[in-house]
Design an enzyme around this catalytic site. Structure first.
Site, short mmCIF file in Angstrom:
data_model
loop_
_atom_site.label_atom_id
_atom_site.label_comp_id
_atom_site.label_asym_id
_atom_site.label_seq_id
_atom_site.Cartn_x
_atom_site.Cartn_y
_atom_site.Cartn_z
N CYS A 181 18.23 -17.95 -9.43
CA CYS A 181 17.61 -17.45 -10.66
C CYS A 181 18.66 -17.14 -11.73
O CYS A 181 18.32 -16.92 -12.89
CB CYS A 181 16.78 -16.20 -10.39
SG CYS A 181 15.35 -16.55 -9.37
N VAL A 222 18.65 -30.28 9.00
CA VAL A 222 17.83 -30.37 10.21
C VAL A 222 16.83 -31.49 9.97
O VAL A 222 16.04 -31.43 9.02
CB VAL A 222 17.11 -29.04 10.50
CG1 VAL A 222 16.11 -29.21 11.64
CG2 VAL A 222 18.13 -27.96 10.85
N ASP A 247 9.69 -19.97 -0.11
CA ASP A 247 8.93 -20.84 -1.01
C ASP A 247 8.18 -21.96 -0.29
O ASP A 247 7.41 -22.68 -0.93
CB ASP A 247 9.86 -21.46 -2.06
CG ASP A 247 10.40 -20.42 -3.03
OD1 ASP A 247 9.97 -19.26 -2.96
OD2 ASP A 247 11.25 -20.78 -3.87
#
Lengths: 458, 458
Positions: free
Chosen positions: A50, A87, A291
């Site tokens: 941010c 991953v 998120d």
């Protein structure tokens, strides 16, 4: 399910930012002997995403954005962090993840006792956009920020911002402050289309005073490229061509759910990963946070996707506690959020008017404009306040604000009122603080609440 | 009691500032045919007395402090305002007040159907102080402000501020900004003695960084005068003499109740005028509002004297409505208040720690220091947050804060939580707004709430 208590307990975390590192830290605090491994696809972990717009604006040096280095995370917190490690698969049956080093492409397997998916979200580009075009920019991480930073030090003179939401408008003012000719293209009828019209109007007037061009209600498409560069987009149905040196795509984000989906984990109705209130996925050994998940809206109980930073950090901490064997619940979210556009603060909490109408009809709303600090003080400006409430009993359902002083923390007053289930009569009775530098004698919240009470009694 | 409805209904209001004029305006809005007469002892009505320090600091021109002139009040609102007119007696049996013009000394009588006492409060000086000394200053109204303004343009070099409460500290920084050598004398063990020690320490450190000398725990007295000028006071028991060119007395205020008392109206346990929750005094035709009354504390139900601006305005409006025949209730106050000391904001709401202990024992409290905006942003500073809560169930009882960004509106979050009866676990679940310019990802409120939850579970 019993958490293994032997010292070889291994927690694997996919994603090295807010949610992932909050979880990692919590696990180590509760179970110092646990192995905690964090795999992060990108080159950086623990950075303040941010804060990137403020770095691009020149307010903050880049170094300040890195909060904790992998070395510090290892030495101070005992967390093993692996940047540039993706991953690529979860073998739920074996309880292991398949990891690939992003440069050497070497692959290896790591077994987990508990796994956290904190893969975040990524920008969503329009179908016609070519992300690889050298003058098409997005902003999600330090890498995308670096590309923009470089372009800003170059020959960028005119930029088109696609999308008039939080990120688009925040960045439009960053570009403007950097001296760029800036045009915002929002295909909805107005910028901030999720907000009440009074807020959109307030913000657009501010942007235009600052020299930003705002075009709404027209859909960009039909890109024209020259080599690797996008030259223009065409606005339909009008037909005008918008030319620019750079195109900043702020056309929304999507949750990174592919890994979870391929592993057969359940997604929710919003498309994000479904979790229960302990942040456990449909696999009891796998948690998810941040998120990439959907959460329960506190006003409606419905699953919603609300990808905001504080929630991600809070979820990470709770998921980490539960991975370590505690049982903490995540209470859900109100969708409280804020953005600073140049010097203008915009914030909201709770339901939008259409959401409220869908769920709590009949619904009333008021909007007022009033002083944000004492009228005689230098710098006094107008604040716009929108209150959305149930007609039957005045219960507050949502609130939105724009202004220059104390807007974000004023929305928090209303987020608190929402959580407590207050009605507008109770709002009007709030005993709020006053001193000329921070509020008028009648705070904008009270003026709006009084207007709402009047509307109720009609 | 039936309110007379004929057009000659007369409301008389004693006091021409916040409470009095709010009432007057409300009466005229509800009963346009009413005669509304406002008598004000001083030369000015409708001025922003909280703005006077900013005028003295040079931030605000004097004209801006006059909100509405008597002419405007007459023309726009139909209110008849009489400055320099003192009400010297209330004849309750006759339903009339005795008025004296402060210059001509002419006296006359005015009959009322409803009377409002909004006489406010005045500075309380130590016994040894001679208010008339030419270099002894107070600040309550425009007149006292003018005296100070004049002195500040003269040869004032060194000023002693007596009293380390809101007004004393606010003015100490005004004097400092005007270049004066400034010393604050607080006889309690620390400045802001009503606050938690952590707040006093934070504020004192700030004042000292700004070059203000702070002396606590010693009692000023034994004044030495030379002609009409005070030269020094002596601090006991230490014995040191404090010399100064000017002495600013911020040693508290007292409610102006003498008129009410002489008329036989009931005073409350705090010494201020007693009213019911419709703001009616012990005489059903007489109401009172503002800094001269005591109100019910919302946390305890006990009568308290909380002389703050927003409450006075709100009370005036409610008293006016009731004088015009409506029936509105005043819900009481939480004592929410704020002050700006230089650039430092200080605010509180609810009960102090001793008040809470007296009433809700056993009581716990926490204080934390944390970033007030994102740590990487320019201008980031430390905020101090104190939460006071009941040990049994974590119910929030009071809160105090000091810091540089958003403190006043953050205290409002806690005032809202107090009104709603939230506990510290619920506080920790608040969904508060975030963007780097206005808060860190973990707002100081949440950090304090998490600390409180931990303390509860010990």
């Amino acid at each position: 399910m019993q958490v293994p208590s032997h010292s070889s307990f291994t927690a694997v975390i996919i994603g090295g930012n807010g949610a992932g590192l909050s979880a990692a830290s919590k696990i180590k605090r509760l179970r110092p002997s646990a192995r905690v491994l964090v795999f992060e696809k990108g080159p950086h972990v623990s950075y303040a995403n941010c804060g990137i717009p403020f770095w691009l604006a020149g307010d903050v040096p880049q170094n300040n954005l890195i909060l904790l280095s992998p070395e510090t995370l290892q030495q101070k917190r005992g967390i093993d962090v692996f940047p540039r490690h993706e991953v690529i698969a979860i073998d739920r049956r074996a309880g292991a993840v398949q990891v690939r080093h992003c440069e050497t492409l070497r692959e290896f397997e790591v077994a987990y006792d508990r796994l956290l998916i904190a893969t975040g979200a990524r920008p969503r580009l329009p179908d016609w956009a070519i992300a690889e075009a050298e003058n098409v920019f997005t902003l999600r991480d330090l890498q995308s920020g670096q590309a923009l930073k470089q372009a800003l030090s170059g020959s960028l003179n005119r930029i088109a911002v696609l999308g008039g939401g939080y990120l688009g408008l925040e960045m439009a003012m960053v570009f403007r402050r950097r001296g760029l000719e800036t045009v915002v293209l929002e295909q909805a009828a107005r910028i901030l289309p999720g907000f009440h019209e009074a807020i959109s109007t307030h913000v657009q007037a501010y942007l235009e005073r600052q020299g930003v061009t705002v075009i709404t209600g027209l859909q960009p498409g039909e890109p024209r490229y020259q080599g690797p560069r996008l030259q223009s987009v065409r606005l339909s149905p009008e037909g005008r061509n918008i030319q620019a040196d750079g195109f900043f795509m702020a056309t929304g984000i999507v949750p990174n759910v592919e890994l979870a989906q391929t592993a057969g984990l359940q997604l929710g109705s919003s498309g994000a990963i479904a979790v229960d209130d302990t942040l456990r996925t449909s696999d009891p050994r796998i948690f998810a946070a941040g998120d990439c998940i959907e959460v329960r809206h506190r006003m409606t109980g419905e699953p919603v996707w609300l990808p905001f930073g504080p929630a991600a950090n809070k979820q990470g901490r709770i998921a980490g506690a539960n991975m370590a064997g505690e049982r903490q619940r995540y209470a859900g979210a109100l969708g409280t959020s804020a953005v600073t556009i140049g010097e203008l603060e915009v914030a909201r909490t709770g339901l939008t008017l259409p959401e409220a109408q869908r769920r709590f009809n009949p619904v009333e709303h008021v909007f007022v404009q009033s002083q944000d600090i004492a009228g005689y003080m230098p710098g006094e400006k107008q604040a716009t306040v929108v209150l959305i409430f149930r007609k039957r009993d005045g219960r507050l359902l949502g609130a939105e604000m724009a202004g220059f002083h104390g807007i974000g923390k004023r929305i928090d007053v209303l987020a608190t009122a929402l959580q407590a289930g207050l009605d507008v009569r109770q709002l009007a009775e709030l005993d709020l603080s006053y001193t000329p530098t921070i509020a008028p004698v009648w705070d904008p919240i009270l003026i709006a609440a009084n207007a709402a009470v009047k509307k109720l009694s009609v």
